[in-house]
Design a protein around this motif. Sequence first.
Motif, PDB file in Angstrom:
ATOM      1  N   ARG A  14       0.850  -1.221   0.000  1.00 47.51           N
ATOM      2  CA  ARG A  14       0.000   0.000   0.000  1.00 47.51           C
ATOM      3  C   ARG A  14       0.868   1.247   0.000  1.00 47.51           C
ATOM      4  O   ARG A  14       0.521   2.266  -0.603  1.00 47.51           O
ATOM      5  CB  ARG A  14      -1.011  -0.008   1.158  1.00 47.51           C
ATOM      6  CG  ARG A  14      -0.446   0.258   2.530  1.00 47.51           C
ATOM      7  CD  ARG A  14      -1.467  -0.006   3.624  1.00 47.51           C
ATOM      8  NE  ARG A  14      -2.426   1.077   3.801  1.00 47.51           N
ATOM      9  CZ  ARG A  14      -2.393   1.960   4.828  1.00 47.51           C
ATOM     10  NH1 ARG A  14      -1.431   1.898   5.744  1.00 47.51           N
ATOM     11  NH2 ARG A  14      -3.298   2.893   4.939  1.00 47.51           N
ATOM     12  N   SER A  18       1.003   3.823  -3.177  1.00 47.79           N
ATOM     13  CA  SER A  18       0.728   5.230  -2.839  1.00 47.79           C
ATOM     14  C   SER A  18       1.876   6.129  -3.289  1.00 47.79           C
ATOM     15  O   SER A  18       1.646   7.246  -3.774  1.00 47.79           O
ATOM     16  CB  SER A  18       0.512   5.379  -1.329  1.00 47.79           C
ATOM     17  OG  SER A  18      -0.576   4.600  -0.904  1.00 47.79           O
ATOM     18  N   TRP A  79      -6.557  11.171   0.015  1.00 49.31           N
ATOM     19  CA  TRP A  79      -7.810  11.143   0.789  1.00 49.31           C
ATOM     20  C   TRP A  79      -8.783  12.136   0.166  1.00 49.31           C
ATOM     21  O   TRP A  79      -8.365  13.192  -0.322  1.00 49.31           O
ATOM     22  CB  TRP A  79      -7.553  11.572   2.238  1.00 49.31           C
ATOM     23  CG  TRP A  79      -6.724  10.614   3.014  1.00 49.31           C
ATOM     24  CD1 TRP A  79      -5.394  10.735   3.300  1.00 49.31           C
ATOM     25  CD2 TRP A  79      -7.142   9.370   3.589  1.00 49.31           C
ATOM     26  NE1 TRP A  79      -4.960   9.653   4.022  1.00 49.31           N
ATOM     27  CE2 TRP A  79      -6.017   8.797   4.220  1.00 49.31           C
ATOM     28  CE3 TRP A  79      -8.358   8.690   3.639  1.00 49.31           C
ATOM     29  CZ2 TRP A  79      -6.068   7.578   4.886  1.00 49.31           C
ATOM     30  CZ3 TRP A  79      -8.416   7.476   4.306  1.00 49.31           C
ATOM     31  CH2 TRP A  79      -7.278   6.933   4.923  1.00 49.31           C
ATOM     32  N   ALA A  89     -14.005   7.059   3.635  1.00 52.52           N
ATOM     33  CA  ALA A  89     -12.688   6.538   3.240  1.00 52.52           C
ATOM     34  C   ALA A  89     -11.901   6.069   4.459  1.00 52.52           C
ATOM     35  O   ALA A  89     -11.188   5.061   4.411  1.00 52.52           O
ATOM     36  CB  ALA A  89     -11.911   7.610   2.467  1.00 52.52           C
ATOM     37  N   THR A  93     -10.740   2.294   4.902  1.00 54.43           N
ATOM     38  CA  THR A  93      -9.308   2.007   5.068  1.00 54.43           C
ATOM     39  C   THR A  93      -9.071   1.218   6.352  1.00 54.43           C
ATOM     40  O   THR A  93      -8.274   0.268   6.382  1.00 54.43           O
ATOM     41  CB  THR A  93      -8.496   3.321   5.078  1.00 54.43           C
ATOM     42  OG1 THR A  93      -8.780   4.037   3.876  1.00 54.43           O
ATOM     43  CG2 THR A  93      -7.004   3.036   5.155  1.00 54.43           C
ATOM     44  N   THR A 154      -8.416   6.703  -3.983  1.00 53.52           N
ATOM     45  CA  THR A 154      -8.172   7.201  -2.624  1.00 53.52           C
ATOM     46  C   THR A 154      -7.399   6.129  -1.857  1.00 53.52           C
ATOM     47  O   THR A 154      -7.237   4.997  -2.327  1.00 53.52           O
ATOM     48  CB  THR A 154      -9.480   7.486  -1.863  1.00 53.52           C
ATOM     49  OG1 THR A 154     -10.110   6.229  -1.576  1.00 53.52           O
ATOM     50  CG2 THR A 154     -10.407   8.393  -2.649  1.00 53.52           C
ATOM     51  N   GLN A 155      -6.974   6.487  -0.643  1.00 56.16           N
ATOM     52  CA  GLN A 155      -6.267   5.513   0.194  1.00 56.16           C
ATOM     53  C   GLN A 155      -7.179   4.322   0.494  1.00 56.16           C
ATOM     54  O   GLN A 155      -6.706   3.192   0.635  1.00 56.16           O
ATOM     55  CB  GLN A 155      -5.792   6.180   1.483  1.00 56.16           C
ATOM     56  CG  GLN A 155      -4.893   5.317   2.337  1.00 56.16           C
ATOM     57  CD  GLN A 155      -3.726   4.722   1.566  1.00 56.16           C
ATOM     58  OE1 GLN A 155      -3.610   3.505   1.414  1.00 56.16           O
ATOM     59  NE2 GLN A 155      -2.867   5.578   1.029  1.00 56.16           N
ATOM     60  N   ALA A 156      -8.480   4.557   0.565  1.00 54.52           N
ATOM     61  CA  ALA A 156      -9.414   3.449   0.792  1.00 54.52           C
ATOM     62  C   ALA A 156      -9.344   2.470  -0.375  1.00 54.52           C
ATOM     63  O   ALA A 156      -9.285   1.251  -0.176  1.00 54.52           O
ATOM     64  CB  ALA A 156     -10.833   3.992   0.954  1.00 54.52           C
ATOM     65  N   SER A 159      -5.937   0.586  -0.319  1.00 53.97           N
ATOM     66  CA  SER A 159      -5.798  -0.387   0.770  1.00 53.97           C
ATOM     67  C   SER A 159      -6.771  -1.555   0.603  1.00 53.97           C
ATOM     68  O   SER A 159      -6.421  -2.706   0.897  1.00 53.97           O
ATOM     69  CB  SER A 159      -6.009   0.306   2.121  1.00 53.97           C
ATOM     70  OG  SER A 159      -5.016   1.298   2.295  1.00 53.97           O
TER      71      SER A 159
END
Length: 202
Positions: A14, A18, A79, A89, A93, A154-156, A159
């Motif tokens: 991740r 990213s 985010w 999110a 996550t 997004t980070q969600a 991940s």
Amino acid sequence: MQLIGMLDSPYVRRVAVSMHWLGLPFEHRPVSVFRQYAEFSAINPVVKAPTLVCDDGTVLMESGLILEYLESLANTRLWPAPGAARLQALRATGLALAACEKTVQIVYELQLRPPEKQHAPWLERVRGQAEAAFDALETELARTPWPRQAQRLTQAGVSAAVAWSFAQRMLPGQLSAARCPHLASFTDWAETLDVFTRAPMD
Ligand SMILES: N[C@@H](CCC(=O)N[C@@H](CS)C(=O)NCC(=O)O)C(=O)O
């Protein structure tokens, strides 16, 4: 910067995905926490993957904290803007990270302990927790589908896709796409993105 750790770790992956998304150049050193303990220990005596060696030599660990630092360098964040979308999110996550943690615990129990020392009630517990985390992610995605546009990742999304791919790899046949169709389909899409293919699991 150097990112230390194997990409078969969902936490390392991740961070790597990213970093590609944030456009931050880095050297990836795929050192194993198990097979190359001494080499890893020389970089970070705590032997946690991911480890980030910053340009000034500072050694960071914990993927969430590493990402916080990296986002400050990139001056952008993976985010959504503060508000309802950010809250969703953060929840997704958290679920993805819990799913990773529980999957890792299953793998450690099965691969690091001799069979006669494996504790079935513990395995059953963490398996149930992993399934609950994936099921909740599926519910989130079914309710509010995530946009399939690379620039709106997004980070969600990072991940969740990393978590699902990791579980598919480590627990083959145990979590079917039929159980989490939205998550499986989103992951199939995410895995085609340049930022994911540049950080392959193997
Ligand atoms: N919460 C940590 C979890 C990292 C983690 O557990 N990494 C595993 C590899 S998947 C590890 O370093 N295992 C070796 C150990 O804990 O001794 C994070 O987000 O970075």
